[in-house]
Design an enzyme around this catalytic site. Sequence first.
Site, mmCIF file in Angstrom:
data_model
loop_
_atom_site.group_PDB
_atom_site.id
_atom_site.type_symbol
_atom_site.label_atom_id
_atom_site.label_comp_id
_atom_site.label_asym_id
_atom_site.label_seq_id
_atom_site.Cartn_x
_atom_site.Cartn_y
_atom_site.Cartn_z
ATOM 1 N N LYS A 83 -6.260 12.450 2.478
ATOM 2 C CA LYS A 83 -5.135 11.591 2.643
ATOM 3 C C LYS A 83 -5.423 11.812 4.509
ATOM 4 O O LYS A 83 -4.653 12.241 4.104
ATOM 5 C CB LYS A 83 -3.956 11.801 2.345
ATOM 6 C CG LYS A 83 -3.519 10.372 0.829
ATOM 7 C CD LYS A 83 -1.904 10.377 1.431
ATOM 8 C CE LYS A 83 -1.326 9.340 0.226
ATOM 9 N NZ LYS A 83 -0.353 9.762 0.272
HETATM 10 C C1 E4P Z 1 1.606 7.489 -1.231
HETATM 11 O O1 E4P Z 1 0.683 7.551 -0.807
HETATM 12 C C2 E4P Z 1 3.132 6.790 -0.217
HETATM 13 O O2 E4P Z 1 2.745 8.256 0.321
HETATM 14 C C3 E4P Z 1 3.910 6.901 -0.889
HETATM 15 O O3 E4P Z 1 4.084 5.832 -1.516
HETATM 16 C C4 E4P Z 1 4.814 6.433 0.483
HETATM 17 O O4 E4P Z 1 6.534 5.999 -0.279
HETATM 18 P P1 E4P Z 1 7.734 5.737 -0.081
HETATM 19 O O5 E4P Z 1 7.917 4.795 0.836
HETATM 20 O O6 E4P Z 1 9.120 5.141 -0.948
HETATM 21 O O7 E4P Z 1 7.924 7.348 0.229
#
Ligand code: E4P
Length: 215
Positions: A83
């Site tokens: 990521k």
């Molecule tokens: C996924 O890849 C993200 O890190 C995650 O969905 C972020 O979600 P949030 O906005 O609820 O923290």
Amino acid sequence: MKFFLDTAKVEEIRAATELGICDGVTTNPTLIMKSGRSQEEVVKEIAQIVRGPVSVEVIAEDAPGMVKEAEEFSAWASNIVIKVPMTKEGMKAVRILSEKGIKTNVTLVFSATQALIAAKAGATYISPFVGRLDDVSSDGMELIEQIMDILDNYEFETELIVASVRDPIHVVEAARLGAHIATIPAGVLEKMWNHPLTDKGIAQFLEDYEKSKKE
Ligand code: E4P
């Protein structure tokens, strides 16, 4: 449509895997912190439970540092995806990782132009955050519609992961728009199963079955 679990808690991942509805997992530093375990330890365990891709986020802010972390994380298991944040350095790293055959998930995407740049850099996945856009009075799902149009127009191989999912309606709308993947917190996944009329219907059938035995 694939369902990823947006969590680093192995018990949640095991439960969804047993139900056959966990096609992959996404983590981020906040989710790792909530697991109460070290990133390396917990990600290695997750990658053994799940056959599909497991996203792990880099912390470095420069491309060489990101590539170094990516190479280290990739050695943990064959299904690791790196990521990378949507920055200029991040896109340099994505290009390098793509050439090395390392899969990437570009995170913190909040606009169609960012998504287009990430796709052109060779990202395997892009993660627009719908819930965080809704939080600031923007329409998260409208962004998904725009990005899906762009990906279709140019036949990019990049897949879209609807991220920052807050409720089942986000998942329904993502599916209606043809999004490839939604990454879903365990609490939202649980709500997707439930309907009071299902519970009421089962109770009624059980009651009537008992009555029919007595007649
Ligand atoms: C996924 O890849 C993200 O890190 C995650 O969905 C972020 O979600 P949030 O906005 O609820 O923290």
